[in-house]
Design an enzyme around this catalytic site. Structure first.
Site, PDB file in Angstrom:
ATOM      1  N   ASN A   1       0.824  -1.217   0.000  1.00 30.62           N
ATOM      2  CA  ASN A   1       0.000   0.000   0.000  1.00 30.62           C
ATOM      3  C   ASN A   1       0.856   1.265   0.000  1.00 30.62           C
ATOM      4  O   ASN A   1       0.590   2.209  -0.734  1.00 30.62           O
ATOM      5  CB  ASN A   1      -0.926   0.024   1.220  1.00 30.62           C
ATOM      6  CG  ASN A   1      -2.219  -0.724   0.952  1.00 30.62           C
ATOM      7  OD1 ASN A   1      -2.547  -1.017  -0.188  1.00 30.62           O
ATOM      8  ND2 ASN A   1      -2.955  -1.033   2.012  1.00 30.62           N
TER       9      ASN A   1
ATOM     10  N   PHE B   1      -4.521   4.405  11.805  1.00 30.17           N
ATOM     11  CA  PHE B   1      -4.964   3.473  10.757  1.00 30.17           C
ATOM     12  C   PHE B   1      -4.263   3.864   9.460  1.00 30.17           C
ATOM     13  O   PHE B   1      -4.134   5.047   9.154  1.00 30.17           O
ATOM     14  CB  PHE B   1      -6.477   3.549  10.584  1.00 30.17           C
ATOM     15  CG  PHE B   1      -7.235   3.049  11.782  1.00 30.17           C
ATOM     16  CD1 PHE B   1      -7.609   1.724  11.885  1.00 30.17           C
ATOM     17  CD2 PHE B   1      -7.549   3.908  12.822  1.00 30.17           C
ATOM     18  CE1 PHE B   1      -8.298   1.259  12.996  1.00 30.17           C
ATOM     19  CE2 PHE B   1      -8.233   3.455  13.940  1.00 30.17           C
ATOM     20  CZ  PHE B   1      -8.604   2.134  14.026  1.00 30.17           C
ATOM     21  N   GLU B   2      -3.854   2.866   8.702  1.00 29.83           N
ATOM     22  CA  GLU B   2      -2.989   3.161   7.553  1.00 29.83           C
ATOM     23  C   GLU B   2      -3.648   4.025   6.482  1.00 29.83           C
ATOM     24  O   GLU B   2      -2.959   4.676   5.704  1.00 29.83           O
ATOM     25  CB  GLU B   2      -2.484   1.863   6.927  1.00 29.83           C
ATOM     26  CG  GLU B   2      -3.607   1.030   6.329  1.00 29.83           C
ATOM     27  CD  GLU B   2      -3.093  -0.253   5.690  1.00 29.83           C
ATOM     28  OE1 GLU B   2      -2.461  -1.030   6.399  1.00 29.83           O
ATOM     29  OE2 GLU B   2      -3.352  -0.457   4.503  1.00 29.83           O
ATOM     30  N   ALA B   3      -4.972   4.063   6.432  1.00 29.32           N
ATOM     31  CA  ALA B   3      -5.630   4.860   5.388  1.00 29.32           C
ATOM     32  C   ALA B   3      -5.582   6.357   5.690  1.00 29.32           C
ATOM     33  O   ALA B   3      -5.906   7.170   4.831  1.00 29.32           O
ATOM     34  CB  ALA B   3      -7.074   4.418   5.209  1.00 29.32           C
ATOM     35  N   GLY B   4      -5.200   6.728   6.931  1.00 29.48           N
ATOM     36  CA  GLY B   4      -5.033   8.152   7.218  1.00 29.48           C
ATOM     37  C   GLY B   4      -5.614   8.638   8.530  1.00 29.48           C
ATOM     38  O   GLY B   4      -5.320   9.742   8.966  1.00 29.48           O
TER      39      GLY B   4
END
Lengths: 331, 273
Positions: free
Chosen positions: A134, B67-70
């Site tokens: 990712n 969380f890795e999405a932001g």
């Protein structure tokens, strides 16, 4: 710079920053309306064989209407950036639209389980796959957005993920350390869904950006769907809120609930029942074919799909779930 | 005459005996206790998120959950379904991008992460990509996602995973995310940031650390009622054993109450135990 090792995977896109500059040089900068329709945008801006990247994060803020339309128009041989591509990958896989994929995360829908049909596509060997992570894909967009051919990073090293990637190992010219060189990723087309946009393509987003800023700057063409069209004056009132700038954008379409059945921060929560229906329909190819006929091939547009899924009443319920933060199980 | 002290002791014993818990609840409590107050952790959905939520409500009120999405620093109202859903930045401190979260990991500002996978080997390498040949796999899994990045860049990698001989394999079919790779010095030789790597593996049977000298899995603690044989039987390779193997402290009443009432009231995660 010495290349110490390189991955065996195929590089699906050209990382050449000069050729990208030549393209961007011709991209119009005029502040002109880009309003169009979903079917026209997909017909005119996405061609068979193009390499496509999708914004949002799997089931969150994804441009579902555009994805359905790609399937409806039976686009073929698309390349896809699998940057946490969950429901988006599931839709394009269902339509048989893709033949190659840069994979960071696909096939699964996070806590909900795995997409049987997407899995079949890989296990049949029909899909050409290059592995990444990712961060690698986000950073590859960033390199392209910066206008450079690669960006150094420190992940993927020492693993099979690197071996099956198209990255290269290089020595840092300053410290001598081993770094991974990630090639810039310039997609042909980026598809994003945002909260608000003006007719020119200036966009505002609430909540996390995921990688959409880098992605829309990296892509040669950008199609934006938005929950709500807003006047340009509203953009000018808060320029700090502009997440995506008009001159990167080629088409703008207002599509309320355009991320359904995904989650749109502050607007509506994901429709877990419908996502479960997708996943269970995939268990049997015949059932799945009927499911796709009903929801995608048999509908003329996204509004009709929303109608089949419960229409406004369902959307209001998902909005209540989102805004009241009722835990999912409280449905 | 009744000795009041002895009575109280008996009551406490009875209360303790009455605390029933399942293996998932135990794993989550043990993981939560590993998260230090004032530290940063990147979590995914499921048990790791439950552990971080529990830690925040018990031992580590100042735990920064990312969380890795932001999303970062949320006051999680309920269990997120996706690492990018709006719960992950609900009343949060920061709603940014994946690049920014991963930058923080690469910069050395993230203390801990949690990972899982289909296979794990003695050095803590993880497979979440394929079983069989890559071009036409027997089984395709989702791939790295952010796992390789987090395992490469965060200081400590932890795992909460079911333990059985099919999952704990001598060698992964595909190394998606790096553990200690082939042993001592291998991470550094590959170019991964020094001082990083697997820290603990928490299973339904044991708490497993990594031996300083060999970088192989070393059993540190057995859960109540679990024998060495149980662990050996459920591992596909030879484990090292700490000189003194402890017995895991079971969930405390308070931890279970918070876990059941506030963290996972619908038993999405703990219902799997």
């Amino acid at each position: 710079m010495e290349v110490k090792q390189q991955g065996e995977g195929r590089l699906f896109t050209d990382p050449d920053a000069n050729r990208a500059r030549e393209y961007f040089r011709t991209k119009p900068r005029a502040l002109k309306s880009k309003l169009t329709t979903v079917s026209e945008a997909v017909a005119n801006l996405i061609h068979d064989g193009d390499y496509v990247a999708v914004g949002g994060f799997g089931t969150n803020r994804i441009p579902t209407a555009l994805l359905h339309e790609i399937v409806r128009q039976k686009k073929k041989n698309l390349g896809l950036s699998g940057h946490t591509a969950t429901h988006d990958f599931q839709i394009l896989a269902a339509g048989g639209c893709i033949d190659r994929c840069d994979v960071a995360y696909v096939v699964g829908l996070e806590a909900r389980g795995l997409s049987r049909n997407s899995r079949r596509l890989f296990e049949s060997g029909q899909l050409e796959v290059t592995e990444w992570t990712n961060a690698a894909l986000a950073w590859r967009y960033r390199a392209a957005a910066m206008g450079v051919p690669f960006i150094p990073a420190r992940s993927m090293l020492g693993t099979d993920t690197f071996k099956k990637s198209a990255a290269k190992e290089i020595e840092c010219p300053f410290t001598g350390e081993t770094l991974v060189a990630l090639p810039a990723l310039y997609p042909d087309v980026a598809l994003v869904h945002v909260h608000r946009a003006d007719a020119y393509g200036n966009c505002q987003v609430d909540g996390i950006m995921v990688a959409d800023q880098e992605l829309t700057r990296a892509a040669k063409k950008v199609i934006v769907t938005c929950e709500r069209l807003i006047p340009n004056e509203e953009i000018r009132r808060q320029p700090e809120k502009t997440a995506i700038t008009y001159f990167t954008v080629d088409a703008v379409i207002e599509v309320p609930f355009g991320s359904y059945p995904g989650n749109m921060a502050g607007e509506y929560f994901s429709d877990e029942e419908h996502i479960r229906e997708w996943l269970s329909a995939e268990e049997d190819p015949q059932t799945f074919r009927a499911f796709l006929d009903k929801y995608i091939y048999g509908t003329k547009d996204f509004q009709e799909y929303l109608g089949l899924c419960g229409g406004l009443a369902r959307m209001q319920k998902l909005r209540a779930l989102e805004l009241l933060s009722i835990p999912k199980g409280g449905e | 005459m009744v000795n009041p002290g002895a009575e109280a002791g008996k009551a406490a014993e009875a209360a303790k005996a009455a605390v029933r818990y399942n293996s998932m609840e135990l794993m989550i409590c043990l993981a939560a206790r590993c998260l230090e107050d004032g530290s940063t952790v990147v979590v995914g959905t499921g048990a790791p998120c439950a552990a971080a939520m529990l830690a925040q409500k018990t031992c580590s009120p100042n735990l920064m959950i990312m969380f890795e999405a932001g999303g970062a620093g949320p006051l999680l109202p309920s269990m997120p379904i996706s690492v990018g859903d709006s719960r992950t930045f609900y009343h949060g401190l920061f709603a940014g991008s994946m690049g920014e979260i991963m930058d923080a990991c690469q910069r050395g500002m993230v203390d801990c992460t949690f990972l899982g996978g289909a296979q794990i080997d003695p050095y803590g390498n993880i497979n979440s990509t394929v079983i069989g040949p890559h071009a036409k796999p027997k089984v395709r899994f989702p791939g790295s996602g952010g796992a390789n990045d987090l395992a490469s860049l965060c200081w400590r990698t932890m795992m909460i995973t079911p333990q059985d001989a099919k999952r704990f394999v001598p060698k992964c079919d595909f190394v998606t995310s790096p553990g200690y790779l082939t042993g001592p010095g291998a991470r550094e030789a590959a170019g991964l940031p020094p001082g990083t790597g697997p820290y603990k593996v928490i299973t339904q049977l044991a708490v497993i650390g990594f031996d300083e000298a060999t970088k192989r899995m070393k059993v540190e603690g057995l859960h109540p009622g679990v024998t060495r044989e149980d662990v050996i039987k459920n591992t596909g390779f030879e484990l090292l054993w700490a000189e003194e193997v402890s017995t895991s402290e079971p969930p405390r009443e308070e931890e279970l109450r918070i876990l059941r009432e506030q963290v996972d009231p619908y038993r999405y995660i703990i219902g799997r135990g």
